[in-house]
Design a protein around this motif. Structure first.
Motif, PDB file in Angstrom:
ATOM      1  N   PHE A 205      19.991  -1.014  -2.752  1.00 38.20           N
ATOM      2  CA  PHE A 205      20.170  -1.133  -4.209  1.00 38.20           C
ATOM      3  C   PHE A 205      18.977  -0.460  -4.891  1.00 38.20           C
ATOM      4  CE2 PHE A 205      19.603  -4.765  -7.632  1.00 38.20           C
ATOM      5  CZ  PHE A 205      19.780  -3.860  -8.661  1.00 38.20           C
ATOM      6  N   GLU A 206      19.189   0.736  -5.444  1.00 38.53           N
ATOM      7  CA  GLU A 206      18.136   1.377  -6.237  1.00 38.53           C
ATOM      8  C   GLU A 206      18.192   0.808  -7.656  1.00 38.53           C
ATOM      9  OE1 GLU A 206      15.408   3.094  -6.286  1.00 38.53           O
ATOM     10  OE2 GLU A 206      15.394   3.676  -8.399  1.00 38.53           O
ATOM     11  N   ASP A 207      17.101   0.168  -8.043  1.00 36.15           N
ATOM     12  CA  ASP A 207      16.998  -0.552  -9.316  1.00 36.15           C
ATOM     13  C   ASP A 207      16.598   0.446 -10.420  1.00 36.15           C
ATOM     14  OD1 ASP A 207      16.473  -2.389 -11.330  1.00 36.15           O
ATOM     15  OD2 ASP A 207      14.843  -3.409 -10.261  1.00 36.15           O
ATOM     16  N   ARG A 208      17.530   1.357 -10.768  1.00 33.64           N
ATOM     17  CA  ARG A 208      17.204   2.469 -11.649  1.00 33.64           C
ATOM     18  C   ARG A 208      17.277   2.101 -13.134  1.00 33.64           C
ATOM     19  NH1 ARG A 208      16.478   5.460 -15.004  1.00 33.64           N
ATOM     20  NH2 ARG A 208      16.422   7.742 -15.060  1.00 33.64           N
TER      21      ARG A 208
ATOM     22  N   ILE B  37      20.161   9.602  -6.220  1.00 26.78           N
ATOM     23  CA  ILE B  37      20.368   8.176  -5.948  1.00 26.78           C
ATOM     24  C   ILE B  37      21.765   7.865  -5.421  1.00 26.78           C
ATOM     25  CG2 ILE B  37      20.520   5.903  -7.106  1.00 26.78           C
ATOM     26  CD1 ILE B  37      18.296   7.042  -9.051  1.00 26.78           C
ATOM     27  N   ALA B  38      22.782   8.481  -6.022  1.00 27.91           N
ATOM     28  CA  ALA B  38      24.159   8.143  -5.640  1.00 27.91           C
ATOM     29  C   ALA B  38      24.458   8.471  -4.183  1.00 27.91           C
ATOM     30  CB  ALA B  38      25.145   8.872  -6.550  1.00 27.91           C
ATOM     31  N   SER B  39      23.692   9.411  -3.606  1.00 34.37           N
ATOM     32  CA  SER B  39      23.995   9.824  -2.229  1.00 34.37           C
ATOM     33  C   SER B  39      23.538   8.798  -1.189  1.00 34.37           C
ATOM     34  CB  SER B  39      23.363  11.186  -1.935  1.00 34.37           C
ATOM     35  OG  SER B  39      21.962  11.053  -1.779  1.00 34.37           O
ATOM     36  N   TRP B  40      22.655   7.858  -1.574  1.00 38.97           N
ATOM     37  CA  TRP B  40      22.182   6.888  -0.576  1.00 38.97           C
ATOM     38  C   TRP B  40      22.193   5.435  -1.022  1.00 38.97           C
ATOM     39  CZ3 TRP B  40      17.873   4.462  -2.547  1.00 38.97           C
ATOM     40  CH2 TRP B  40      17.141   5.175  -3.516  1.00 38.97           C
ATOM     41  N   SER B  41      22.294   5.168  -2.320  1.00 39.14           N
ATOM     42  CA  SER B  41      22.196   3.788  -2.803  1.00 39.14           C
ATOM     43  C   SER B  41      23.588   3.198  -3.034  1.00 39.14           C
ATOM     44  CB  SER B  41      21.381   3.761  -4.095  1.00 39.14           C
ATOM     45  OG  SER B  41      21.226   2.433  -4.529  1.00 39.14           O
ATOM     46  N   HIS B  42      23.914   2.129  -2.290  1.00 41.10           N
ATOM     47  CA  HIS B  42      25.253   1.531  -2.412  1.00 41.10           C
ATOM     48  C   HIS B  42      25.470   0.931  -3.793  1.00 41.10           C
ATOM     49  CE1 HIS B  42      24.088   1.209   1.892  1.00 41.10           C
ATOM     50  NE2 HIS B  42      25.288   1.727   2.046  1.00 41.10           N
ATOM     51  N   ILE B  43      24.381   0.397  -4.347  1.00 43.47           N
ATOM     52  CA  ILE B  43      24.468  -0.334  -5.615  1.00 43.47           C
ATOM     53  C   ILE B  43      23.359   0.162  -6.531  1.00 43.47           C
ATOM     54  CG2 ILE B  43      24.164  -2.663  -6.626  1.00 43.47           C
ATOM     55  CD1 ILE B  43      25.286  -3.785  -3.948  1.00 43.47           C
ATOM     56  N   THR B  44      23.656   0.301  -7.819  1.00 41.56           N
ATOM     57  CA  THR B  44      22.595   0.554  -8.797  1.00 41.56           C
ATOM     58  C   THR B  44      22.903  -0.274 -10.046  1.00 41.56           C
ATOM     59  OG1 THR B  44      21.197   2.247  -9.826  1.00 41.56           O
ATOM     60  CG2 THR B  44      23.584   2.627  -9.897  1.00 41.56           C
ATOM     61  N   ASN B  45      22.022  -0.177 -11.051  1.00 46.05           N
ATOM     62  CA  ASN B  45      22.224  -1.008 -12.239  1.00 46.05           C
ATOM     63  C   ASN B  45      21.998  -0.202 -13.512  1.00 46.05           C
ATOM     64  OD1 ASN B  45      19.465  -0.789 -11.822  1.00 46.05           O
ATOM     65  ND2 ASN B  45      19.015  -2.969 -12.054  1.00 46.05           N
ATOM     66  N   ALA B  46      22.497  -0.768 -14.618  1.00 48.74           N
ATOM     67  CA  ALA B  46      22.391  -0.079 -15.905  1.00 48.74           C
ATOM     68  C   ALA B  46      22.279  -1.105 -17.024  1.00 48.74           C
ATOM     69  CB  ALA B  46      23.623   0.786 -16.135  1.00 48.74           C
ATOM     70  N   HIS B  47      21.565  -0.710 -18.066  1.00 48.23           N
ATOM     71  CA  HIS B  47      21.540  -1.518 -19.284  1.00 48.23           C
ATOM     72  C   HIS B  47      22.807  -1.201 -20.077  1.00 48.23           C
ATOM     73  CE1 HIS B  47      17.541  -3.255 -19.031  1.00 48.23           C
ATOM     74  NE2 HIS B  47      17.042  -2.084 -18.697  1.00 48.23           N
ATOM     75  N   PRO B  48      23.481  -2.210 -20.596  1.00 51.28           N
ATOM     76  CA  PRO B  48      24.703  -1.959 -21.365  1.00 51.28           C
ATOM     77  C   PRO B  48      24.448  -1.407 -22.764  1.00 51.28           C
ATOM     78  CG  PRO B  48      24.270  -4.320 -21.228  1.00 51.28           C
ATOM     79  CD  PRO B  48      23.239  -3.653 -20.375  1.00 51.28           C
ATOM     80  N   VAL B  49      23.187  -1.203 -23.133  1.00 54.35           N
ATOM     81  CA  VAL B  49      22.844  -0.866 -24.529  1.00 54.35           C
ATOM     82  C   VAL B  49      23.571   0.361 -25.087  1.00 54.35           C
ATOM     83  CG1 VAL B  49      20.650   0.336 -23.973  1.00 54.35           C
ATOM     84  CG2 VAL B  49      20.890  -0.794 -26.170  1.00 54.35           C
TER      85      VAL B  49
END
Ligand code: 6AU
Length: 275
Positions: free
Chosen positions: A89-92, A112-124
């Motif tokens: 999980f890359e906490d981007r 990041i997308a090529s190796w991180s199964h999960i990432t996160n985003a601010h809904p702003v």
């Protein structure tokens, strides 16, 4: 709701590949522990990941803090994820327009997308951040977490902001697998009469510590029991509580803390599904 079901039972109901894999790994390894490895050298990073590997379901990274980053780090991280069976999980914390976040997610130094199964985003930015990231991540079977709440003192992600984040996720359930939040979000922000019975968002929760209630920069800690049993969250995210605070990593102590947090988190989960 989902909080009373086993991780295994919930795995079967998830269409998203990464959500299913995470829940299956949690059940198999009897671990709801995600270790956040926020160190700045490649060698510290890899030795921590290797020693905590047996006790975790997920490793959380901030790749952009590693001073000597290069792609061998990603190769070695992937090897460790196979050796110990955990997800990444890359906490981007993406927070820009759809076009920009799609580029930040797919390209640049980190890809990041090529190796991180999960990432996160601010809904702003609104729903376009989800479609931008989904255009890259969904074809790769990736999953996204929205930051519905934060662990810090004075966080602005509360009330109607949190509700709006959950509504955004509900409209994109193929890609949004859950939230960074401090409690369950089942039914939050639902319209009167709207049924949300079939939803099962994963709740990954930072701000977890057994020996401290916070730091000097606004972080606030709760125990695994408060997070998993009292608040119904699914995964505890632990950083400094496991890898320590000093500049020298004591690898033996790191292993002991990982074992300790795994045991605490799992006991709280077992108590929850039995009650
Ligand atoms: O256990 P710590 O305090 O050493 O580290 C907590 C980790 C850090 C933060 O960047 C992250 O969790 N975090 C997040 C995430 C995961 O998105 C959100 C939040 O509200 N609070 C928080 O600490 O790597």
């Amino acid at each position: 709701g989902p909080a009373s079901l086993s991780y295994a039972a919930r795995a079967k109901k998830h269409a998203n590949v990464s959500a299913r894999a995470l829940l299956e790994t949690m059940e198999l390894k009897r671990s709801n522990l995600c270790v956040s490895v926020d160190v700045t050298s490649k060698s510290d990073f890899l030795s921590i990941v290797d020693v905590v590997g047996p006790y975790i379901c997920l490793v959380k990274t901030h790749v952009d803090i590693i001073e000597d980053f290069d792609h061998t780090l990603i190769e070695q991280l992937r090897e460790l994820s196979v050796k110990h069976d955990f997800l990444i999980f890359e906490d981007r914390k993406f927070a820009d327009i759809g076009n920009t976040v799609a580029l930040q997610y797919s390209s640049g130094v980190y890809k990041i997308a090529s190796w991180s199964h999960i990432t996160n985003a601010h809904p702003v930015p609104g729903p376009s951040i989800i479609s931008g990231l989904a255009s890259v991540g969904l074809p790769l079977g990736r999953g996204l977490l929205l930051l519905a709440e934060m662990s810090t003192k004075g966080s602005l992600a509360t009330g109607s902001y949190t509700e709006e984040a959950v509504r955004m996720a509900r409209a994109h359930r193929d890609f949004v697998i859950g939230f960074i939040a401090q409690r369950r979000m089942d039914g939050v922000g639902a319209a009167p009469g709207e049924s949300t019975d079939d939803e099962d968002f994963l709740i990954l929760t930072p701000g977890v510590g057994l020996d401290s209630r916070g730091d000097s920069m606004g972080q606030q800690y709760r125990t695994p029991r408060e997070v998993i049993l009292d608040s119904g969250c699914d995964v505890i995210i632990v950083g400094r509580g496991i890898y320590g605070k000093g500049s020298n990593v004591d690898i033996q102590a790191v292993q002991e803390q990982a074992e300790r947090y795994r045991a605490e988190g799992w006991a709280a989960y077992q108590k929850r599904i039995k009650s």
